[in-house]
Design an enzyme around this catalytic site. Structure first.
Site, PDB file in Angstrom:
ATOM      1  N   ARG A  38      40.842  44.112  19.245  1.00 19.88           N
ATOM      2  CA  ARG A  38      42.016  44.306  20.060  1.00 19.88           C
ATOM      3  C   ARG A  38      41.873  45.490  21.009  1.00 19.88           C
ATOM      4  NH1 ARG A  38      46.019  46.366  21.758  1.00 19.88           N
ATOM      5  NH2 ARG A  38      48.214  45.934  21.646  1.00 19.88           N
ATOM      6  N   CYS A  62      42.419  41.412  15.219  1.00 23.03           N
ATOM      7  CA  CYS A  62      42.722  42.743  14.707  1.00 23.03           C
ATOM      8  C   CYS A  62      42.969  42.616  13.218  1.00 23.03           C
ATOM      9  CB  CYS A  62      43.952  43.316  15.409  1.00 23.03           C
ATOM     10  SG  CYS A  62      44.447  44.925  14.765  1.00 23.03           S
TER      11      CYS A  62
END
Length: 143
Positions: A38, A62
């Site tokens: 991310r 993530c």
């Protein structure tokens, strides 16, 4: 960094890296480079600031779960950028970012960082309400 034209030298033995970003040639960050984490979305601000246009793939996974980028988009719009989404890419354009006040209704560490990177050379002063409570991130350009 090499993808956008920076010259990168890494000396593994000395554990040093030298980056020469004077001659950037590409304003995009494709999915193949961005899909792993991310934090890769943090290139939006610097590329937009340096090249006046950025085409950045939406970020990858993530371990903390879904992490939306709406604060990044909202913040850059508040600073005068035109921001759109096309085929999985965020496209941001701005001849020059302008100062302004940005409000986050909850803390966003990477949102704060990305906006700081993009706004560092913007016109006028900036403000950010409800930034994360990390002292090193509370130093805002121009203050």
């Amino acid at each position: 960094m090499r993808h956008i034209g920076a010259k990168v030298d890494f000396d593994r033995e000395a554990r040093t890296m030298t980056v020469d970003a004077r001659q950037l040639v590409n304003n995009s960050a494709p999915y193949e480079l961005m899909n792993q984490m991310r934090a890769s979305f943090l290139v939006l601000g610097p590329i937009l600031q340096r090249m006046r246009e950025a085409m950045i793939s939406l970020p990858g996974g993530c371990s903390l779960g879904p992490r939306p980028v709406n604060y990044h988009i909202q913040g850059f719009k508040s600073l005068g950028a035109e921001v759109s989404e096309e085929k999985g890419y965020i496209i941001a354009k701005a001849k020059r970012l302008k100062g302004g006040t940005i409000y986050f209704d909850r803390p966003s560490h990477t949102g704060t960082e990305n906006l700081m990177y993009g706004a560092v050379m913007a016109e006028a002063r900036h403000g950010l309400s409800t930034p994360p409570a990390i002292p090193k991130l509370l130093i805002w350009p121009g203050t």
